[in-house]
Design a protein around this motif. Structure first.
Motif, PDB file in Angstrom:
ATOM      1  N   GLY A1166      70.176  43.623  50.064  1.00  0.00           N
ATOM      2  CA  GLY A1166      71.617  43.394  50.016  1.00  0.00           C
ATOM      3  C   GLY A1166      72.388  44.434  50.777  1.00  0.00           C
ATOM      4  N   GLY A1167      73.686  44.235  50.898  1.00  0.00           N
ATOM      5  CA  GLY A1167      74.532  45.203  51.575  1.00  0.00           C
ATOM      6  C   GLY A1167      75.184  44.668  52.833  1.00  0.00           C
ATOM      7  N   CYS A1184      72.235  48.458  54.726  1.00  0.00           N
ATOM      8  CA  CYS A1184      71.626  47.592  53.726  1.00  0.00           C
ATOM      9  C   CYS A1184      70.358  48.248  53.191  1.00  0.00           C
ATOM     10  CB  CYS A1184      71.323  46.210  54.303  1.00  0.00           C
ATOM     11  SG  CYS A1184      70.115  46.241  55.629  1.00  0.00           S
ATOM     12  N   ASN A1185      69.931  47.778  51.994  1.00  0.00           N
ATOM     13  CA  ASN A1185      68.729  48.306  51.358  1.00  0.00           C
ATOM     14  C   ASN A1185      67.542  47.422  51.704  1.00  0.00           C
ATOM     15  OD1 ASN A1185      70.213  50.333  50.089  1.00  0.00           O
ATOM     16  ND2 ASN A1185      70.702  49.017  48.355  1.00  0.00           N
ATOM     17  N   ILE A1186      66.413  48.071  51.997  1.00  0.00           N
ATOM     18  CA  ILE A1186      65.180  47.356  52.340  1.00  0.00           C
ATOM     19  C   ILE A1186      64.144  47.648  51.258  1.00  0.00           C
ATOM     20  CG2 ILE A1186      63.408  46.993  54.094  1.00  0.00           C
ATOM     21  CD1 ILE A1186      66.242  46.219  54.951  1.00  0.00           C
ATOM     22  N   PHE A1218      66.491  52.467  53.693  1.00  0.00           N
ATOM     23  CA  PHE A1218      67.878  52.280  54.098  1.00  0.00           C
ATOM     24  C   PHE A1218      67.932  51.987  55.588  1.00  0.00           C
ATOM     25  CE2 PHE A1218      67.631  55.471  50.719  1.00  0.00           C
ATOM     26  CZ  PHE A1218      68.270  54.777  49.700  1.00  0.00           C
ATOM     27  N   ALA A1219      68.460  50.822  55.946  1.00  0.00           N
ATOM     28  CA  ALA A1219      68.630  50.432  57.349  1.00  0.00           C
ATOM     29  C   ALA A1219      70.119  50.425  57.677  1.00  0.00           C
ATOM     30  CB  ALA A1219      68.025  49.059  57.612  1.00  0.00           C
ATOM     31  N   SER A1220      70.492  51.073  58.781  1.00  0.00           N
ATOM     32  CA  SER A1220      71.899  51.128  59.172  1.00  0.00           C
ATOM     33  C   SER A1220      72.064  50.613  60.586  1.00  0.00           C
ATOM     34  CB  SER A1220      72.433  52.562  59.076  1.00  0.00           C
ATOM     35  OG  SER A1220      71.773  53.402  59.995  1.00  0.00           O
ATOM     36  N   SER A1246      64.740  37.760  56.420  1.00  0.00           N
ATOM     37  CA  SER A1246      65.796  38.138  57.362  1.00  0.00           C
ATOM     38  C   SER A1246      67.152  38.045  56.684  1.00  0.00           C
ATOM     39  CB  SER A1246      65.764  37.240  58.603  1.00  0.00           C
ATOM     40  OG  SER A1246      66.060  35.897  58.246  1.00  0.00           O
ATOM     41  N   GLY A1247      68.116  38.787  57.256  1.00  0.00           N
ATOM     42  CA  GLY A1247      69.500  38.722  56.820  1.00  0.00           C
ATOM     43  C   GLY A1247      70.404  38.555  58.026  1.00  0.00           C
ATOM     44  N   ASP A1248      71.383  37.651  57.944  1.00  0.00           N
ATOM     45  CA  ASP A1248      72.238  37.337  59.091  1.00  0.00           C
ATOM     46  C   ASP A1248      73.688  37.689  58.785  1.00  0.00           C
ATOM     47  OD1 ASP A1248      69.973  36.271  60.256  1.00  0.00           O
ATOM     48  OD2 ASP A1248      70.381  34.254  59.461  1.00  0.00           O
TER      49      ASP A1248
END
Length: 1265
Positions: A1166-1167, A1184-1186, A1218-1220, A1246-1248
């Motif tokens: 999420g995020g 977002c959190n991974i 943590f992915a930024s 995946s997140g879009d």
């Protein structure tokens, strides 16, 4: 005599009027004659020749052509007006035998090709695009070469191209191919071997002389077929060939694979055949071996292999072919018993063999002779014939199987059809052992600096070393003791240049010597030396121009040397000379004391005189050689109205699309002061007409940032000054500059510390010992700034504002000397800076404590829960508050807190998680005025999964404190058709008990029980239906108890419960039946519907296991699964739930269950928003959190295409969680669809999100400015 050249030129002119009528073959008018001279006396051989076109003359010595350039000073060839030729010999060496010198003349003209006239032409040869030090590996193909420019360029004229390796002329072969294209010479080495290592020299020869270029080629060992095997031997040669005998020699490899070389095997092969025959049964340590048993008249090639305890090396390169035949052509006689052999001697004596050599008898008859060899132990007279069955044909013989340490004498008899002759005189007593000793270790090793990647290593030669082959040199980074070979081919001198080293790294070196007996011990290690270029005097300056001229003086400018010698330039010296009638005069010094600037006024000149100038640069190593003389300048006063050219153009801050150009104002202003500058640009390879302006309006600054460059393109720049009268002459152009961002390029970063102090920070990763940080404001150096403090520590430098105000606005830049142009700038202006930075600079507010990681959670042993984060910087006075659901919690039985002030790690521990612990955990940090906080939300499924895993690990820990199962109860069928029940146990002790049960009743001791090596077994022979049932094993002692059961029943009724297993592909549901046949019908169901099998969902049978495989599982795969059995009489249904209580219970069974998939598979927790709308010019940052174990791979996509992190798009993945995603200075081209793709071995997700960029005027409700 003075008229001879003119007469000859006149004759040549008339000859060329009608060449065809004058062409005739070359002939000697006066031939060379014989000479008798004293030793060390010079001699001249002279001849006169004629012929047209001009013949080519070649001198030979003993049928070998003489190359005067190969031995400078030894030979000298002169031609006088194309009809006399002389050979001078400076015989300063001893001439042992009389030599035959021969002169051959022939036409240079190729049939059908017109002759090329080079009379009176002096050629200038330039070798450019030179090849450098090269590295190859055995088996590879390596090509290198140079471009050659010859002036003047005559059609069809071709120079002579020669290639040398270690000063030996190379010839075309299958290993060496030479190519000349007319302007480029190329050498190709096919299938590299270590014999190809050495110093390669290209020589380009014309009638005016020759030019050469050399560089070293290193050849590394190929990867061994067996790890740890040695490198291949090299330089295999065949010596002393006879009818059935030849001596093979070789050189030992530099690499022994980590263990000593045990010896060598020699192989032979007949020429034209492909089968190799091994010549020795046991490895020989000596690098020389006599091969016998050859067939007279046949030709052979040889190769050698090295062996150590790890295995065999690759074979060496094969030797040149050698024929097995008698080298002497002697007169043969018949019917005479041969006499005694002569001159018998021991020429080789090792502990493995002894080689005898002798001469045939003087009287041996017409037929050939053969030989018998005899031996006896010293001190006795008991002679024993060695070759009793077959006499040898060659006057050489190798004796094997002699007792090491014993002393022997030898003699030889001749024989033929007439009988056996008398024995030769016996040899002296010879003790079996190596005559040739392994050389002693070389002496002191001294390394000295050479270049940024090489070091010169010299050493003291091995003392009393016999038959020395050469030396091997090894290097190691100081302190690591990891040695690498610097050469794979022995070098004979005591000095070697080791290439391929890492700049600024410290190395130590050691050397060992090698001869045929073996390789010596290593020398002592050298002292450590840092790899950097040795300090030398600088190369000449260049580009001398005139900036101003008056009646008796000129102002000169020049460009800095391309190589400053590894030390700062301390000054320049200028010389001048008069030029009268085109003839230069004597040089005079213009300045006695050096000047530091690259501009100088030369005074006391004469008006209207012509002058040339030269400049020399100096550093701490001395004064360099002077530059080439400048153009001829006339000393006359300039009266033009426009200004002179700007000078000292410099380029900084080179990036892939921009750079900064700096220059100095003209010395000559013109009639009015300079009021602006124009910058011109063109591609480096473009024509002069392609110059174009950068700025339409003149700039009044002496610097400009040039943008919109094309990445990878090289450019040149020039500057023109203007005043009221107009635009003046352009400056000299800069050197070509490639628009590219070099690896490791850093930018200036603005930082605000805890006390609100603002600083500009710059870091350089490629510093040298002499590097310095130079800070400038508006590109004027700040030597002692009043409003800033400059600090430098190691590779970092900062400029700290004392009292920030609007006076500090401007362009701040930092340049690092003695690097490849490391520089950056930062602009502080109200228009260009973000509102946040301006407020920080001029209205400081509360600072923020920077965090390395956000708050995270992990499970420890016994199911303990650890909450933690790490602050990047926090002082010892920092304070932490721990908050749960808005309530401050404190140290106690439930919570244990820890704060490591050295590392900035903040921790909180809990023994277990209860239902009351579901909620939000927050760590609040305060350090002086600086604050920060980080929160972690644990609710819903995330909390339940963490809680279940904690409880499971706690139970597992308790279970493993006593006797427990490592592998639960199962069964197997032995080859004897017995059923063996077995399980694997651990942590058993003497009083531990293992009890077996069937259907709840203990199995009696008289049953066959076994327990060994942690495996507990029960064997059932002649199994029948009465053996069906539920078997159970119980382990127990005073520490605890553990159980395992196995349901062993008929067909479908004997199937185990449906279980879930994690696999690398996804999820596997499985059950076991006692046995399986085609009569048993099986059906799988999901949510009460029959499963349609696809590539993702498959089923199968392995032994007695029935399974259903779900690859890459998703949330849709949760639910109730069932398997139905029907054997024609009855049926059975087994089910399992992938959710709810059954799902939780499965997690606690100790197997790898499906919950691990949904916990461990890669997920985007999420995020990320669905849509982001942002104004152009702003910066966008999303985080977002991974989740996933192992840590997932993260990929960012824009419009379905993979993105790469750069200055505009900054993509980060920290702490594995943590992915930024950051876009600096957003523009309209950044609009589009973005995705994050995470993947590990358990799955992909995946997140879009969509980014929409609007202009300020387009924002709804915002008025235009």
């Amino acid at each position: 005599m003075a008229a001879c050249p003119q007469i000859h030129e006149n004759e040549e002119y008339h000859k060329r009027l009608n060449e065809d009528s004058l062409m005739h073959t070359p002939e000697f008018v006066i031939k060379p004659r014989s000479h008798t001279v004293w030793e060390k006396q010079c001699v001249r051989l002279h001849c006169t020749i004629s012929g047209w076109p001009e013949p080519r003359v070649v001198w030979y010595k003993n049928n070998v052509s003489i190359d005067p350039m190969a031995k400078p000073g030894k030979y000298k060839v002169e031609s006088s007006y194309s009809f006399q030729d002389s050979l001078y010999m400076n015989c300063m060496c001893f001439i042992i035998n009389t030599c035959i010198y021969m002169c051959i003349i022939f036409h240079k003209v190729t049939p059908g090709v017109l002759p090329i006239h080079t009379y009176g032409v002096k050629f200038e040869t330039h070798i450019v695009e030179k090849f450098g030090v090269s590295f190859g590996r055995e088996g590879e193909t390596l090509s290198f070469g140079c471009s050659v420019i010859i002036y003047p360029s005559l059609q069809r004229f071709q120079p002579e191209i020669e290639w040398y390796r270690d000063d030996k002329l190379l010839v075309q072969s299958k290993w060496v191919q030479m190519h000349w294209s007319g302007d480029r010479a190329t050498l190709t080495l096919s299938h590299l071997n270590k014999e190809d290592e050495g110093l390669y020299t290209l020589r380009v020869i014309t009638k005016s002389g020759f030019e050469t270029h050399s560089a070293y080629v290193f050849v590394r060992d190929a990867d061994a077929e067996v790890a740890g095997a040695p490198g291949a031997p090299l330089d295999v040669q065949s010596l002393d060939a006879n009818k059935d005998y030849v001596i093979v020699t070789w050189k030992q490899p530099a690499v022994d694979g980590g263990s000593p070389i045990l010896g060598y095997f020699v192989d032979r092969c007949e020429v034209g055949m492909t089968h190799w025959f091994q010549c020795n049964d046991t490895p020989v340590k000596f690098a020389r071996f006599p091969v016998t048993g050859l067939v007279e008249g046949r030709s052979y090639v040889f190769r050698v292999r090295a062996v150590n305890k790890a295995g065999m090396s690759h074979p060496s390169r094969v030797s040149e072919p050698v024929a097995a035949m008698d080298p002497a052509d002697r007169t043969r006689k018949e019917g005479v018993v041969p006499g005694r052999p002569r001159d018998l001697s021991v020429i080789e004596a090792t502990k493995n063999y002894v080689v005898l050599s002798w001469k045939p008898p003087g009287d041996k008859g017409h037929e050939g002779v053969m030989y018998y060899v005899e031996k006896c132990v010293s001190g006795t007279d008991s002679w024993q014939r060695v070759n009793t069955e077959i006499p040898v044909k060659s006057p050489r013989f190798a004796l094997f199987d002699l007792a090491e340490g014993k002393s022997y004498r030898f003699r030889v008899r001749c024989c033929n059809s007439a009988g056996v002759g008398e024995p030769s005189e016996p040899t002296e007593a010879t003790t079996v052992g190596d005559k040739l000793d392994i050389p002693s270790a070389p002496g002191r090793v001294v390394p000295t600096r050479n270049t940024d990647t090489s070091v010169v290593v010299s050493w003291e030669a091995s003392r009393a070393a016999k038959e020395l082959v050469g030396y091997y040199i090894e290097s190691s980074i100081a302190g690591r003791n990891t040695w690498e070979p610097c050469n794979n081919k022995p070098v004979k001198g005591t000095r070697f240049i080791c290439h391929g080293l890492t700049t600024e790294e410290s190395y130590v070196f050691r050397v060992r010597a090698v001869n045929a007996a073996g390789i010596s011990d290593f020398s002592q290690e050298s002292e450590a030396i840092k790899v950097k270029a040795a300090i030398a005097s600088p190369t000449p300056p260049y580009g001398i121009t005139v900036l101003e001229c008056v009646r008796d003086s000129m102002v000169l400018a020049w460009k800095q040397p391309t190589f400053i010698g590894g030390a700062d330039i301390t000054g320049y010296f200028i010389d001048y000379r008069e030029v009268i009638g085109g003839v230069p005069g004597k040089w005079h010094e213009a300045n006695i004391k050096s000047v530091s600037e690259r501009a100088y006024r030369v005074s006391e000149l004469k008006e209207n005189m012509l002058y040339q100038f030269q400049v020399r640069a100096a550093n701490m190593a001395g004064v360099g050689i002077p530059s080439l003389p400048s153009e001829t300048f006339k000393c006359e006063e300039w009266t033009i109205a426009v200004p002179g050219p700007p000078h000292d153009l410099q380029v900084q801050e080179v990036r892939k699309d921009s750079l900064v150009l700096l220059w100095k104002a003209p010395v000559y202003q013109g009639r009015d002061p300079v009021n602006g500058y124009y910058i011109d640009i063109k591609e480096a390879e473009a024509d002069f007409e392609m110059w174009r302006g950068v700025n339409e309006k003149a700039t009044n600054k002496t610097f400009m940032k040039i943008k919109d460059l094309k990445e990878g393109e090289s450019y040149v720049f020039r500057v023109r000054a203007q005043n009221k009268a107009g635009v003046g002459k352009a400056s000299d152009p800069t050197e070509p500059v490639e628009a590219v961002t070099k690896p490791g390029t850093a930018e200036i970063v603005v930082n605000v510390d805890d006390d609100g102090v603002i600083s500009l920070n710059f870091e350089c990763s490629n510093l040298t010992a002499d590097s310095k940080f130079v800070w400038s404001k508006n590109y004027k150096e700040m030597t002692e700034p009043e409003r800033m403090t400059l600090e430098t520590k190691g590779s970092k430098s900062k400029a700290i504002f004392k009292t920030p105000s609007e006076e500090d606005l401007g362009i701040y830049s930092c340049f690092v000397t003695h690097t490849d142009g490391a520089s950056a700038s930062y602009t502080l202006s109200e228009e260009s800076e973000t509102e946040f930075m301006i407020s920080k600079l001029f209205h400081p507010s509360s600072p923020v404590i920077p965090l390395k990681t956000e708050l995270a959670v992990e499970l420890l042993e016994k199911g303990r829960v650890r909450f933690w984060l790490q602050a990047e910087k926090i002082s010892a006075n920092g304070k932490i508050e721990y908050v749960f659901n808005d309530n401050v919690i404190h140290q106690g039985e439930k919570y244990k807190m820890n704060f490591d002030k050295n590392t900035g790690v903040i921790e909180m521990f809990m023994e277990s998680l209860g239902k009351e612990d579901e909620g939000t955990f927050t760590f609040q940090l305060q350090d002086g005025k600086a604050t920060n906080q980080s929160s972690l939300v644990l609710i819903g499924d995330v909390f339940k999964q963490l809680q279940k895993e904690s409880e499971f690990q706690k139970k597992e820990w308790i279970r493993k404190q006593g006797p427990h199962f490592v592998e639960y109860l199962g069964y197997e069928v032995t080859p004897e058709c017995c059923v063996r029940l077995k399980c694997k146990v651990a942590n058993m002790k003497k009083d531990s008990v293992a009890l077996w049960y069937k259907d709840g009743r203990e199995i009696k001791v008289n049953e066959k029980l076994d327990f060994s090596e942690g495996v507990l077994t029960l064997e059932i022979t002649q199994i029948s239906k009465k053996d069906a049932g539920i078997y159970e094993v119980v382990l127990k002692d005073d520490r605890g108890k553990d159980t395992s059961t196995l349901n062993l029943t008929d067909q479908a009724n004997s199937s185990t419960q449906l279980k879930i297993q994690s696999t690398e592909e996804g999820i596997r549901l499985y059950t076991f039946v006692s046995y399986y046949n085609d009569e048993l019908h099986v059906t799988w169901h999901h949510k009460d519907a029959a499963i349609a099998f696809t590539e993702r969902i498959k089923s199968g049978v392995v032994g007695e296991q029935l399974w259903l495989q779900i690859s890459e599982p998703t949330e849709k795969d949760k639910g109730k699964y069932a398997i139905e059995f029907f054997d024609g009489k009855g049926g059975l249904r087994r089910t399992v739930e992938l959710a709810g209580q059954a799902f939780d219970d499965a997690f606690c069974t100790g197997n790898r269950l499906i919950i691990m998939f949904f916990t461990d598979r890669a997920r985007v927790a999420g995020g990320l928003p669905d849509v982001v709308t942002i104004q152009e010019g702003k910066s966008l940052n999303l985080t977002c959190n991974i989740w996933g174990d192992p840590v997932p791979e993260v990929t960012w996509l824009k419009n379905e295409r993979e993105m790469v992190s750069n200055d505009h798009y900054i993509l980060k993945f920290e702490s594995g969680k943590f992915a930024s995603f950051t876009i600096t200075c957003v523009n309209t081209s950044d609009s589009g669809k973005y995705s994050i793709l995470v993947k590990n071995k358990y799955g992909t997700e995946s997140g879009d999100f969509t980014v929409s960029v609007f202009l300020p005027d387009e924002e709804p409700g915002k008025k235009k400015k």
